[in-house]
Write an enzyme that holds these catalytic residues in place. Structure first.
Site, PDB file in Angstrom:
ATOM      1  N   LYS A  78       0.844  -1.197   0.000  1.00 40.91           N
ATOM      2  CA  LYS A  78       0.000   0.000   0.000  1.00 40.91           C
ATOM      3  C   LYS A  78       0.880   1.247   0.000  1.00 40.91           C
ATOM      4  CE  LYS A  78      -3.941  -1.825   2.649  1.00 40.91           C
ATOM      5  NZ  LYS A  78      -4.978  -1.642   1.622  1.00 40.91           N
TER       6      LYS A  78
ATOM      7  N   ARG B 108     -10.283 -11.608   2.310  1.00 37.14           N
ATOM      8  CA  ARG B 108     -11.133 -12.689   1.778  1.00 37.14           C
ATOM      9  C   ARG B 108     -10.404 -14.025   1.848  1.00 37.14           C
ATOM     10  NH1 ARG B 108     -11.510  -9.532  -3.831  1.00 37.14           N
ATOM     11  NH2 ARG B 108     -11.281  -7.842  -2.318  1.00 37.14           N
TER      12      ARG B 108
HETATM   13  N1  BES Z   1      -8.109  -3.725   4.508  1.00 38.02           N
HETATM   14  C1  BES Z   1      -8.329  -3.363   3.161  1.00 38.02           C
HETATM   15  C2  BES Z   1      -9.672  -2.663   2.960  1.00 38.02           C
HETATM   16  C3  BES Z   1      -9.772  -1.285   3.525  1.00 38.02           C
HETATM   17  C4  BES Z   1      -9.363  -0.192   2.776  1.00 38.02           C
HETATM   18  C5  BES Z   1     -10.320  -1.081   4.760  1.00 38.02           C
HETATM   19  C6  BES Z   1      -9.484   1.078   3.295  1.00 38.02           C
HETATM   20  C7  BES Z   1     -10.436   0.186   5.278  1.00 38.02           C
HETATM   21  C8  BES Z   1     -10.017   1.272   4.543  1.00 38.02           C
HETATM   22  C9  BES Z   1      -8.300  -4.607   2.278  1.00 38.02           C
HETATM   23  O1  BES Z   1      -7.484  -5.627   2.706  1.00 38.02           O
HETATM   24  C10 BES Z   1      -7.795  -4.169   0.955  1.00 38.02           C
HETATM   25  O2  BES Z   1      -6.666  -3.785   0.883  1.00 38.02           O
HETATM   26  N2  BES Z   1      -8.632  -4.235  -0.060  1.00 38.02           N
HETATM   27  C11 BES Z   1      -8.281  -3.820  -1.361  1.00 38.02           C
HETATM   28  C12 BES Z   1      -8.778  -4.870  -2.326  1.00 38.02           C
HETATM   29  C13 BES Z   1      -8.260  -4.703  -3.725  1.00 38.02           C
HETATM   30  C14 BES Z   1      -6.758  -4.976  -3.764  1.00 38.02           C
HETATM   31  C15 BES Z   1      -8.991  -5.669  -4.611  1.00 38.02           C
HETATM   32  C16 BES Z   1      -8.945  -2.481  -1.624  1.00 38.02           C
HETATM   33  O3  BES Z   1     -10.064  -2.265  -1.137  1.00 38.02           O
HETATM   34  O4  BES Z   1      -8.340  -1.645  -2.265  1.00 38.02           O
HETATM   35 MN    MN Z   2      -5.495  -5.417   2.062  1.00 36.66          MN
END
Ligand code: BES
Ligand code: MN
Ligand code: ZN
Length: 491
Positions: A268, A342
């Site tokens: 990230k 997931r």
């Molecule tokens: N933990 C994140 C989701 C999230 C994002 C929660 C912002 C709270 C605030 C999750 O693990 C994630 O990174 N999801 C990605 C999925 C994508 C790579 C398909 C996302 O939402 O960008």
């Molecule tokens: Mn994530």
């Protein structure tokens, strides 16, 4: 902060006192008595302020002559005819918020004429508003420290109010336990520490088992284990059981517990990454719920399962392109290591239905950024394969104030997660990102009622918008699911 219930005829002395005024300038009986005692100062203070009795408004009279109190806070309480329930809770929360830094050590909430249930709700509101996470402060400006140590609710029948407060106190304790977990920094709250805290709930009568990586490997949990592969911290699966329902079929809750989500190799960006300590909000809610059910000795058999992992980049970390085999036997192509929640839930859900054959499963997860795009920070997203279960969740949502919105879950989006080389891939691209995440989970759920709550937008709150929830962790989900259990599933 301590809560006490006292008889409402004892005229309050010392500290802060809160009374209600309603829309249209009407005073509660207690406010009227105070107005008389002060020679009309309450009405004059209201008239001299922009005070219309609306929720959120307060007027303060400091050392009013005629009363033996440090301050009298008039709390806007909305339309008089609608007072009670949520408004009672708001009265406690709002009064506490207005007085907490004032310097007064006690706050008396004047609630004569209110039912015992509403007096208890006022205490509940004050309890939730008083939550604070200050474990890591070693210095703080004195004026920023809350001064109120005791909240007294003055009510017609203190005994009855106290009895009505007991189950609410259990819910507040569960919510605050969840808030603490969410607030803890990720160097402290790693998977093993989270598991220890779950285990500590055995003192409430829960049974708690912890599985480490070796046990999960034996079970074939390649999906969950792949996520924790790059972490120095061992992944854990916690299994909590509350047995209050005789021999009835259990109900089950499963939480995403990513104690820190860097994204892994699909790293990230740095900006805001610290927020990803909150990526265990689902597991925290499940833990808080089990705390609440045990605390109020709910007549239900409930299972709580937590998938606890840390998602880190490392030489050993899982790569985009890897294929893992889940406990279900289905293979998963990893496209993005940041879609890890997931993967954790896939094995936790499978394990849950396989071992416990529950009446239903509900998972809670801070799963997708996309749900924040859809619903912002007001509503959580509900995805389900079952209308009756969804209705129960939605009606508990209305009753508890933790708002949920049902989202679609049609097979039409399934093609987005078809893999070229495995049974499924772990991302479906940006369009409908929350739906494809839910459809992924659905592949790990057999023919039983199941609901997925995407709480990425509601597990925490940056600037506080509600008096019952100070900035930061909300404990979202505890109240909602406790309400659902109480309304629909106790024997
Ligand atoms: N933990 C994140 C989701 C999230 C994002 C929660 C912002 C709270 C605030 C999750 O693990 C994630 O990174 N999801 C990605 C999925 C994508 C790579 C398909 C996302 O939402 O960008
Ligand atoms: Mn994530
Ligand atoms: Zn995550």
């Amino acid at each position: 902060m301590r809560i006490e219930f006292i008889a409402s005829d004892s005229s309050p002395s010392g500290g802060g006192v809160a009374v209600m005024a309603f829309e249209g300038g009407r005073l509660s009986t207690a406010a009227e008595a105070m107005d008389k005692a002060t020679g009309g100062a309450v009405m004059r203070a209201m008239a001299a302020s922009r005070f219309a009795g609306k929720p959120g408004q307060t007027v303060e009279l400091v050392v009013p002559s005629g009363l033996e109190v440090e301050r009298l806070t008039v709390v806007g309480s909305g339309p008089q005819g609608e007072w009670g329930g949520d408004a009672a809770e708001r009265f406690g929360a709002q009064a506490f918020g207005a007085v907490k830094l004032s310097g007064s050590a006690t706050l008396t909430l004047m609630a004569p004429g209110a039912t015992a249930e509403d007096a208890a709700r006022a205490a509940f509101g004050a309890t939730l508003a008083a939550y604070r996470f200050d474990r890591y402060r070693t210095t703080e400006k004195p004026e920023k420290k809350p001064s109120v140590e005791t909240v007294r609710v003055a009510t017609d029948d203190p005994k009855a109010a106290e009895a009505a407060f007991a189950p609410l106190k259990a819910v507040a304790d569960g919510m605050c336990f969840a808030r603490d977990l969410v607030s803890e920094p990720p160097n402290v709250l790693h998977p093993e520490e989270f598991a220890r805290r779950a285990k500590s709930l055995e003192s409430l009568g829960l049974e708690v088992e912890i599985l480490g990586e070796a046990a999960m490997k034996k079970l074939g949990m390649g999906s969950l284990l792949g996520v924790g592969q790059g972490s120095r911290r061992e992944s854990q699966l916690a299994i909590m059981q509350w047995k209050g329902g005789g021999d009835s079929q259990p109900i089950a809750f499963v939480g995403k517990g990513v104690t820190f989500d860097t994204g892994g190799i699909s790293l990230k960006p740095a900006d805001g990454m610290e927020d990803m300590k909150w990526d265990m909000g689902g597991a925290a809610a499940v833990t808080g719920l089990m705390h609440a059910l045990a605390g109020r000795k709910a007549k239900v058999n409930a299972i709580g399962i937590l998938g606890l992992v840390e998602n880190m980049p490392d030489g050993d970390a899982q790569r985009p392109g890897d294929v893992v085999t889940s406990m279900s036997g289905q293979t998963i192509e990893i496209i993005n290591t940041d879609a890890e929640g997931r993967l954790v839930l896939a094995d936790a859900l499978w394990y849950c239905q396989d071992r416990f054959k529950p009446k239903f499963m509900i998972d809670l997860a801070t799963l997708t950024g996309a749900i924040i795009i859809s619903l912002g920070h007001e509503y959580g997203g509900l995805f389900s394969n079952n209308d009756a279960l969804s209705e129960n969740i939605l009606s508990a949502s209305k009753a508890s104030g933790e708002k949920m919105w049902r989202m679609p879950l049609p097979e039409a989006y399934d093609k987005q997660i078809e893999s070229m080389i495995a049974d499924v891939k772990n991302t479906g691209g940006r369009p409908a990102g929350s739906i494809t995440a839910a459809l992924f989970l659905k592949k790990f759920v057999n023919e039983l009622p199941w609901a997925h709550l995407d709480i990425a937008g509601t597990a925490w709150r940056k600037p506080s918008t509600a008096p019952i929830s100070p900035d930061g962790a909300t404990g979202f989900g505890v109240r909602l699911l406790n309400q659902m259990v109480a309304d629909s599933y106790e024997v």
